[in-house]
Design an enzyme around this catalytic site. Sequence first.
Site, mmCIF file in Angstrom:
data_model
loop_
_atom_site.group_PDB
_atom_site.id
_atom_site.type_symbol
_atom_site.label_atom_id
_atom_site.label_comp_id
_atom_site.label_asym_id
_atom_site.label_seq_id
_atom_site.Cartn_x
_atom_site.Cartn_y
_atom_site.Cartn_z
ATOM 1 N N GLU A 94 0.848 -1.196 0.000
ATOM 2 C CA GLU A 94 0.000 0.000 0.000
ATOM 3 C C GLU A 94 0.881 1.243 0.000
ATOM 4 O OE1 GLU A 94 -2.948 -0.180 3.202
ATOM 5 O OE2 GLU A 94 -2.600 -2.342 3.305
ATOM 6 N N LYS A 96 2.431 4.679 1.335
ATOM 7 C CA LYS A 96 2.687 5.320 2.627
ATOM 8 C C LYS A 96 2.363 6.806 2.469
ATOM 9 C CE LYS A 96 6.016 5.750 6.381
ATOM 10 N NZ LYS A 96 5.784 7.179 6.592
ATOM 11 N N ASP A 98 1.930 10.590 3.220
ATOM 12 C CA ASP A 98 2.682 11.511 4.072
ATOM 13 C C ASP A 98 1.710 12.507 4.704
ATOM 14 O OD1 ASP A 98 4.822 12.622 5.330
ATOM 15 O OD2 ASP A 98 5.599 13.698 3.591
ATOM 16 N N TYR A 198 -7.082 2.661 6.256
ATOM 17 C CA TYR A 198 -6.337 1.459 5.867
ATOM 18 C C TYR A 198 -6.359 0.346 6.924
ATOM 19 C CZ TYR A 198 -2.782 3.967 8.605
ATOM 20 O OH TYR A 198 -2.121 4.654 9.591
ATOM 21 N N LYS A 283 10.877 3.103 2.111
ATOM 22 C CA LYS A 283 10.872 4.551 1.846
ATOM 23 C C LYS A 283 11.497 4.886 0.490
ATOM 24 C CE LYS A 283 9.900 7.398 4.477
ATOM 25 N NZ LYS A 283 10.576 7.939 5.659
ATOM 26 N N CYS A 377 13.509 39.382 -26.067
ATOM 27 C CA CYS A 377 13.078 39.387 -24.667
ATOM 28 C C CYS A 377 11.556 39.502 -24.590
ATOM 29 C CB CYS A 377 13.733 40.549 -23.919
ATOM 30 S SG CYS A 377 13.157 40.747 -22.211
ATOM 31 N N CYS A 380 10.446 42.981 -22.688
ATOM 32 C CA CYS A 380 10.565 44.341 -23.260
ATOM 33 C C CYS A 380 10.725 44.371 -24.774
ATOM 34 C CB CYS A 380 11.729 45.081 -22.603
ATOM 35 S SG CYS A 380 13.353 44.399 -22.995
ATOM 36 N N CYS A 393 19.380 39.898 -22.064
ATOM 37 C CA CYS A 393 18.495 40.896 -22.675
ATOM 38 C C CYS A 393 19.261 42.202 -22.790
ATOM 39 C CB CYS A 393 17.250 41.089 -21.818
ATOM 40 S SG CYS A 393 16.308 42.580 -22.229
ATOM 41 N N CYS A 399 14.163 47.597 -19.589
ATOM 42 C CA CYS A 399 13.467 46.323 -19.404
ATOM 43 C C CYS A 399 12.821 46.307 -18.020
ATOM 44 C CB CYS A 399 14.440 45.157 -19.548
ATOM 45 S SG CYS A 399 13.672 43.532 -19.304
#
Length: 645
Positions: A94, A96, A98, A198, A283, A377, A380, A393, A399
Site C-alpha cells: 500500500e 505510505k 505523508d 487502511y 521509503k 526578450c 521588453c 536581454c 526592461c
Amino acid sequence: MTENTLKLQEEIKRHNELYYRKNKPEITDAEYDELVKKVDIQTVGTAPDRRFLEVEHIVPMLSLNKVYSQEDIEEFIAKSRELLNTDELEIMCELKIDGLSFTAIYENGLLVKAATRGDGNLGENVTDNMKTIEDFPKALPGIKGRLEVRGEVYIRNDDFLKLNKDNEFSNPRNTASGSLRQLNPEVTASRPLKYFAYSLIGGTERTQSEVLNKLKKLGFCVNEHQCLAKNVDEILEFYNRIYDNRHELGYDVDGVVLKVNNLTLQSRLGNTNKAPKWAIAHKFPAAHAKTKIVKILIQVGKTGKLNPVAKVIPINIGGVLITRVNLHNKDEIERKDIREGDVVVVERAGDVIPKIVAVDKNARSRRAPKFVFPDICSECGSIVDDWGTIAICSGGNDCLAQRIGKLKHFVEVLDIKGFGGKQVEFFYDLGLIRKISDIFALEEKLKNFNLSQLEGWGEKSISNLLDSINSRKTITLEKFISSLAIRFVGPSVAKVLANHYKSYEKWMVKLSSDDKALYQLMSIIGVGEKIADSLEMFFSDENNVEMVENLAAQLTILPVAANTSNSIFNGKTVVFTGKLSKMERNEAQVKVESLGAIISSSVSSKTDFLVVGEKPGSKYHKALELDVKILTEEEFYKLILKEKT
C-alpha cells in the site's frame, strides 16, 4: 549508557517534538532515520499536546520500521517466512501517505471518538475536528458493537498551493497535521483536509485485502493503489511503478508499506514495543523524485540574464513541495536534452535549489520538439545577446523585469524587514518606487499619498515599514556595491573592490570619472576582463551614475577599516540578542561587519561572540551552554571604540 547516546536520544526527542507537535521539522526523514540507527532505538511519536484531552489507544498505534533497499526487503520476507515456518507468503503493498495518522472509534455505528497517534499509547482527542472532514462517515448504518478505523489525514498538493498563496505554510504534511490539531474546529473545517482509511479493528475479516474492501463498503475513502504480491520481484515492481509515477497522484507519498496479508499470521509475528514485526515501510530516496515538466519558462533576471525554469507537476522532496526547477542556462538544457513534457529525476539536497539530474527518455513522446531559446526578450522586446553559455536581454534599464529585479535584489541584500518582492511590485505599480534611491525617499512620498486607504495598510504597518527602511541607512561599502546588482559583481567581487578602494568616495570617483581606472581594474586580484567590462558598461550609463549618487546621499556608507586584519572581530562570527540602548541593532551589526566580522542570526559552537542587550532571548542561554564569549553592550562599545583608536 554513554554520554553520546544520551545526547543522541535527547536530539531525537527534540526532532520528534518538532515533527509531531510543532510541525516544523529541521531535518529530512532520512536524516532522522540515521539518528535512530545510531542509538538502535525505535520511536513512535511524541507525547500528546496537553491542550487536548488524552485518548488511550486500546491497541497501540505503532510506528513502522523503515527500509531503503532490496536487501532489506529480502531480509524482511525471509525472516517472516522463517518465523512462520512457511515458504509462501502474500504481502499487501500500500502507499505510505505523508500525513497525520488518526484513529476513529464507532459504537453501534456512531462515531464517538477520534484521536491522533500521539506517542502510540496516548493520543489527542480530535473528534470534533474529524467530523469536519468532507466524506468522513459520522455513522455506519447496521454496524453493532465497537469498531475502530485507522488511517491518514492529508492535503492534496493542488489544494495546498491554493491555501498557501501567501506562503504561510511549509508543506502539505505539516499543514494537514496542524489543521487537524486545532483547538477551534472551525479552523479545521476551513482547511481542505482529506483522508485514506487502511486499518479496521473489531471486524471479522481474515486478510488485509478483505479489510480494505470492507472499509470501502462502509463508505470510507480507501486508496486505489495497492498490490497483493507473492514475491520480492512483484513488490519491487509495484514500488518502482509508484516511484516513477507518484507525481501523477496529486498528493504526497514517501514510500510503500508492506504488510503480511493474513491477519492471523500478523498476530503470530506480533510486535516489538515500538513497531509491528509483520509490516515495514519501504521509503523513497529522500533527496530524489521523479516528476514531469509542464512548461519551460524564461525569467529575465536583475542583470538581464535569461534564466530558464521548468514548471513541474508538484512533488515533495525532503519535506519541500517542489513546483519549479532551475535549468541554469541554455547550455544545460542542450547538454541534458531537456524538453517540455519530459519525465525527469529532480534532486534536492538540504537548502540547495532543486536541479534535474536525469531525463527519462523512454517516457518521452516521439513528437516532443527540442526547446528553442528566445532571441527576443518577452518582457521588453529587446534583442537577446548571446554571451556564450548565457543569454542576456540588451534592454538594460528599459526592461521592466530588470528594473523590478534590481529593486528586489537591493531590499534582499539590505534585509529590509517587511519589504519583500511583493511589496516591491506593489509600490512599483503605484508609481512610488521606480529606482533604488526611491526606497529611501518613500517616507517623503507617502506624505502626499494616502496609503492607509488601501487594504492591508494600517498606520502601524506603514510605520513599521518606514522604521525598517530607516534602520538600514548605515551600510558597509562591500554591501553597498553588492546591492547595486551590477552584472558579475556579487558579494565576493564586491568585497574585493571594497578592500581595494577602502571608501565609497574613492570607488565612485575612480570608476565614474577616471577612464584609466576601468583599465586598471584587471590588475586587482579577483577582477577579470568580464567583470571590468561589466563595470565599465554600468558606469557609462548616466542614469546609473545618477542613481548611485542619489542613493549614496541618503546613506551612511562605512569605509573599510584600515586595521581590519588586526581587529579582534576580523573573521569572527558575531550574534546579537536583546535590545541595544545606544544604537539600532542593524547599525551595530554594520559597524562590526566593517571590522571584518561575520554576522549570524543563531548561536552555535562556531559563534565567537554574543552581544547581549536588554531582555535577551534563548540565544543567551544557548551561549552559556556552549561556553560562547558573551559581551555586554558596554563591553561591546568599548571594543568598538578601541578599534577606532
